[in-house]
Design a protein around this motif. Structure first.
Motif, PDB file in Angstrom:
ATOM      1  N   PRO A 209       7.674  11.751   8.636  1.00 49.03           N
ATOM      2  CA  PRO A 209       8.804  11.611   7.715  1.00 49.03           C
ATOM      3  C   PRO A 209       9.934  10.832   8.377  1.00 49.03           C
ATOM      4  CG  PRO A 209       8.043  13.889   7.822  1.00 49.03           C
ATOM      5  CD  PRO A 209       7.364  13.156   8.942  1.00 49.03           C
ATOM      6  N   SER A 210      10.839  10.304   7.564  1.00 50.24           N
ATOM      7  CA  SER A 210      12.016   9.590   8.031  1.00 50.24           C
ATOM      8  C   SER A 210      11.666   8.223   8.608  1.00 50.24           C
ATOM      9  CB  SER A 210      12.788  10.416   9.066  1.00 50.24           C
ATOM     10  OG  SER A 210      13.930   9.730   9.515  1.00 50.24           O
ATOM     11  N   SER A 211      10.816   8.188   9.649  1.00 47.78           N
ATOM     12  CA  SER A 211      10.495   6.920  10.299  1.00 47.78           C
ATOM     13  C   SER A 211       9.349   6.179   9.618  1.00 47.78           C
ATOM     14  CB  SER A 211      10.126   7.158  11.764  1.00 47.78           C
ATOM     15  OG  SER A 211       8.884   7.844  11.859  1.00 47.78           O
TER      16      SER A 211
ATOM     17  N   ALA B 179       0.851  -1.199   0.000  1.00 49.01           N
ATOM     18  CA  ALA B 179       0.000   0.000   0.000  1.00 49.01           C
ATOM     19  C   ALA B 179       0.881   1.241   0.000  1.00 49.01           C
ATOM     20  CB  ALA B 179      -0.927   0.021   1.221  1.00 49.01           C
ATOM     21  N   PRO B 180       0.324   2.403  -0.395  1.00 46.84           N
ATOM     22  CA  PRO B 180       1.078   3.648  -0.336  1.00 46.84           C
ATOM     23  C   PRO B 180       1.146   4.213   1.081  1.00 46.84           C
ATOM     24  CG  PRO B 180      -1.119   4.058  -1.170  1.00 46.84           C
ATOM     25  CD  PRO B 180      -1.010   2.574  -0.997  1.00 46.84           C
ATOM     26  N   ILE B 181       2.238   4.897   1.383  1.00 46.89           N
ATOM     27  CA  ILE B 181       2.400   5.619   2.646  1.00 46.89           C
ATOM     28  C   ILE B 181       2.709   7.073   2.293  1.00 46.89           C
ATOM     29  CG2 ILE B 181       3.771   5.873   4.736  1.00 46.89           C
ATOM     30  CD1 ILE B 181       4.321   2.915   4.669  1.00 46.89           C
ATOM     31  N   PRO B 182       1.897   8.027   2.743  1.00 38.21           N
ATOM     32  CA  PRO B 182       2.124   9.432   2.376  1.00 38.21           C
ATOM     33  C   PRO B 182       3.399   9.990   2.988  1.00 38.21           C
ATOM     34  CG  PRO B 182       0.392   9.264   4.021  1.00 38.21           C
ATOM     35  CD  PRO B 182       0.719   7.860   3.613  1.00 38.21           C
ATOM     36  N   LEU B 183       3.959  10.999   2.333  1.00 39.81           N
ATOM     37  CA  LEU B 183       5.248  11.550   2.743  1.00 39.81           C
ATOM     38  C   LEU B 183       5.152  12.880   3.490  1.00 39.81           C
ATOM     39  CD1 LEU B 183       7.415  10.815  -0.420  1.00 39.81           C
ATOM     40  CD2 LEU B 183       7.567   9.718   1.813  1.00 39.81           C
ATOM     41  N   LYS B 184       4.034  13.583   3.381  1.00 38.53           N
ATOM     42  CA  LYS B 184       3.919  14.864   4.076  1.00 38.53           C
ATOM     43  C   LYS B 184       2.450  15.232   4.228  1.00 38.53           C
ATOM     44  CE  LYS B 184       4.805  18.651   1.880  1.00 38.53           C
ATOM     45  NZ  LYS B 184       5.456  19.732   1.102  1.00 38.53           N
ATOM     46  N   PRO B 185       2.104  15.978   5.284  1.00 40.18           N
ATOM     47  CA  PRO B 185       0.716  16.399   5.479  1.00 40.18           C
ATOM     48  C   PRO B 185       0.258  17.348   4.373  1.00 40.18           C
ATOM     49  CG  PRO B 185       1.967  16.601   7.519  1.00 40.18           C
ATOM     50  CD  PRO B 185       2.959  16.345   6.423  1.00 40.18           C
TER      51      PRO B 185
ATOM     52  N   ARG C  96      -0.250  22.156  15.737  1.00 46.30           N
ATOM     53  CA  ARG C  96       0.188  22.841  16.950  1.00 46.30           C
ATOM     54  C   ARG C  96       1.047  21.917  17.801  1.00 46.30           C
ATOM     55  NH1 ARG C  96      -4.589  25.156  20.345  1.00 46.30           N
ATOM     56  NH2 ARG C  96      -4.767  26.408  18.431  1.00 46.30           N
ATOM     57  N   GLU C  97       0.720  20.646  17.840  1.00 45.48           N
ATOM     58  CA  GLU C  97       1.471  19.714  18.677  1.00 45.48           C
ATOM     59  C   GLU C  97       2.597  19.012  17.932  1.00 45.48           C
ATOM     60  OE1 GLU C  97       0.860  16.107  21.900  1.00 45.48           O
ATOM     61  OE2 GLU C  97      -0.886  16.954  20.873  1.00 45.48           O
ATOM     62  N   HIS C  98       2.426  18.723  16.638  1.00 46.80           N
ATOM     63  CA  HIS C  98       3.354  17.824  15.959  1.00 46.80           C
ATOM     64  C   HIS C  98       4.176  18.465  14.838  1.00 46.80           C
ATOM     65  CE1 HIS C  98       1.545  14.613  18.224  1.00 46.80           C
ATOM     66  NE2 HIS C  98       0.360  14.887  17.726  1.00 46.80           N
ATOM     67  N   LYS C  99       3.942  19.714  14.514  1.00 52.48           N
ATOM     68  CA  LYS C  99       4.613  20.341  13.380  1.00 52.48           C
ATOM     69  C   LYS C  99       6.129  20.319  13.527  1.00 52.48           C
ATOM     70  CE  LYS C  99       4.394  24.800  13.151  1.00 52.48           C
ATOM     71  NZ  LYS C  99       3.857  26.171  12.933  1.00 52.48           N
ATOM     72  N   THR C 100       6.644  20.644  14.702  1.00 51.16           N
ATOM     73  CA  THR C 100       8.092  20.712  14.884  1.00 51.16           C
ATOM     74  C   THR C 100       8.742  19.346  14.700  1.00 51.16           C
ATOM     75  OG1 THR C 100       7.859  22.586  16.396  1.00 51.16           O
ATOM     76  CG2 THR C 100       9.938  21.393  16.441  1.00 51.16           C
ATOM     77  N   VAL C 101       8.130  18.303  15.272  1.00 51.87           N
ATOM     78  CA  VAL C 101       8.665  16.954  15.112  1.00 51.87           C
ATOM     79  C   VAL C 101       8.688  16.565  13.638  1.00 51.87           C
ATOM     80  CG1 VAL C 101       8.235  14.511  15.576  1.00 51.87           C
ATOM     81  CG2 VAL C 101       8.062  16.177  17.428  1.00 51.87           C
ATOM     82  N   PHE C 102       7.606  16.863  12.915  1.00 55.49           N
ATOM     83  CA  PHE C 102       7.548  16.526  11.495  1.00 55.49           C
ATOM     84  C   PHE C 102       8.632  17.262  10.706  1.00 55.49           C
ATOM     85  CE2 PHE C 102       3.549  14.232  10.079  1.00 55.49           C
ATOM     86  CZ  PHE C 102       3.375  13.589  11.294  1.00 55.49           C
ATOM     87  N   ARG C 103       8.886  18.512  11.048  1.00 56.16           N
ATOM     88  CA  ARG C 103       9.919  19.278  10.344  1.00 56.16           C
ATOM     89  C   ARG C 103      11.301  18.702  10.601  1.00 56.16           C
ATOM     90  NH1 ARG C 103       8.104  25.636  11.175  1.00 56.16           N
ATOM     91  NH2 ARG C 103       6.503  25.674   9.527  1.00 56.16           N
ATOM     92  N   VAL C 104      11.589  18.333  11.833  1.00 59.59           N
ATOM     93  CA  VAL C 104      12.888  17.754  12.169  1.00 59.59           C
ATOM     94  C   VAL C 104      13.080  16.432  11.439  1.00 59.59           C
ATOM     95  CG1 VAL C 104      14.245  16.727  14.033  1.00 59.59           C
ATOM     96  CG2 VAL C 104      13.091  18.912  14.398  1.00 59.59           C
ATOM     97  N   LEU C 105      12.052  15.581  11.451  1.00 60.22           N
ATOM     98  CA  LEU C 105      12.159  14.284  10.787  1.00 60.22           C
ATOM     99  C   LEU C 105      12.285  14.440   9.272  1.00 60.22           C
ATOM    100  CD1 LEU C 105       9.573  12.205  12.849  1.00 60.22           C
ATOM    101  CD2 LEU C 105      12.066  12.072  12.954  1.00 60.22           C
TER     102      LEU C 105
END
Length: 394
Positions: free
Chosen positions: A277-279, A249-255, A318-327
């Motif tokens: 991302p990354s993981s 199946a496909p897995i998306p890469l970004k919101p 608000r909660e997850h944007k920073t983690v997503f950017r780092v990954l």
């Protein structure tokens, strides 16, 4: 015609969570799912998911206490998971548990294939093909939550940009693997960063109790997913284990930049692109996305303001944007070549990297308590990327 407050399209972790939350709040909810589909997934869930979503411990088929990173040259870095664990679930059982729990909360389960949303002067209707009768059936509703996967038909039809979300194709095989054999161990997750397995992502060998998930993902269409997975099985000593099932199946890469249509639809989970991302981690973020979609839908139903549907993306970011950017930065920096992947695995030798990585994984937020550790990691990361550190760094 049935009348609902919300019809949730898609019965994976995201859709089931949204349906349960809305049903528990007293809303009339239908959960429409296409039966028989199991998403290829390593099945890893963090302790925070278990706590936030009240997952019974008996749904964990394994508790992983070590993660092994394997480089293109075969270097192995074993990372102990201190003060916690990685829980493993089998998606076949886990997803059905979530759907049944939503039904127990009051959601109406329906089985069929989503076709479209019809609108007239009186409102909206989700049209689907019923699995049993084969007939088109209409569900009148005030709102729709699209939780129907990375290539979401709801997103394609209803939300700007929903038809062009980037994704990798993931493939795995669930096999019988009850005990340690070859390089495989039932208490350890292996993550393989090797261009021969995946030129732009990674491969995995994840224990599932009496089973194991062996698979990989890639954006490159020319990659032979089945051969790469067969090679992984050989390298791990699992080639002769019986295969239980195969899934892709496909897995998306970004919101997506937008999750709602400004009228009566909001997206959740893979349909909104919320895979780390990354993981490639998706279960926790899918369920968190389902929860914020339910919150946005409930706010819209209460206030009558369609702009409240925007809350889903706002609350999630608000909660997850920073983690997503780092990954995303890590993926862009280290997944481009085997030379970069070798350096990434070398970086994982660092104790500060190991501790902060798994603290962030288990708690789903960047750890701010140790600023000097963050500074050290930043400097080491820069040194690797600029080749100031030799690849043999340990």
């Amino acid at each position: 015609m049935a009348e609902y407050d919300v019809v949730v399209v898609g019965g994976g972790p995201s859709g089931a969570t949204a349906a349960e939350d809305l049903a528990r709040s007293g809303r009339k909810v239908a959960l429409l799912d296409k039966a028989g589909r199991i998403k290829p997934c390593g099945g890893a869930i963090p302790p925070r998911l278990i706590a936030d979503f009240d997952i019974p411990e008996d749904f964990l088929v394994a508790k992983i206490t070590t993660a092994r990173m394997i480089s293109p040259t075969g270097r192995r870095v074993d990372i102990p998971i201190e003060n916690g664990f990685v829980g493993m679930v089998d998606r076949e059982d886990f997803d059905e548990f979530l759907r049944e729990r939503a039904a127990g909360a009051g959601a109406v389960r329906l089985t069929g294939t989503y076709l479209r949303i019809d609108r007239d002067g009186t409102g909206s209707a989700v049209v689907y093909r019923d699995k049993v009768s084969g007939e088109e059936t209409r569900l009148t509703t005030k709102l729709v939550i699209g939780a129907d996967g990375a290539r979401s038909n709801v997103a394609r039809d209803e939300v700007p940009g929903g038809d062009c979300i980037p994704y990798v194709i993931a493939y795995h095989e669930i096999i019988e693997a009850p005990a340690a054999v070859g390089d495989y161990h039932p208490d350890r997750c292996d993550v393989i960063y090797d261009g021969r397995i995946s030129p732009d992502f990674y491969g995995w060998v994840f224990p599932h109790g009496q089973k194991a998930s062996v698979g990989m993902g890639s954006l490159v269409r020319e990659v032979d997913l089945k051969k790469a997975t067969a090679d992984l099985r050989i390298a791990s000593g699992l080639a002769d284990c019986p295969t239980i099932r195969r899934e892709g199946a496909p897995i998306p890469l970004k919101p997506l930049e937008r999750w709602d249509n400004g009228h009566d639809v909001v997206l959740a989970g893979d349909a909104a692109g919320v895979v780390a991302p990354s993981s490639g981690e998706g279960i926790y973020y899918a369920m968190a996305g389902g929860r914020v979609a339910a919150t946005a839908a409930a706010a819209c139903l209460t206030s009558g303001r369609v702009k409240d549907l925007r809350l889903a993306r706002q609350l999630f970011m608000r909660e997850h944007k920073t983690v997503f950017r780092v990954l995303a930065s890590m993926q862009n920096a280290y997944y481009k070549s085997d030379e970069r992947r070798e350096r990434f695995v070398s970086l994982c030798h660092d104790v500060d990297v190991q501790r902060l990585t798994f603290e962030a994984y288990m708690n789903k937020r960047l750890v701010k308590a140790r600023p000097m550790a963050h500074l050290k990691i930043g400097l080491k990361n820069l040194a690797h990327l600029t080749r100031l550190v030799p690849k043999a760094y340990t």
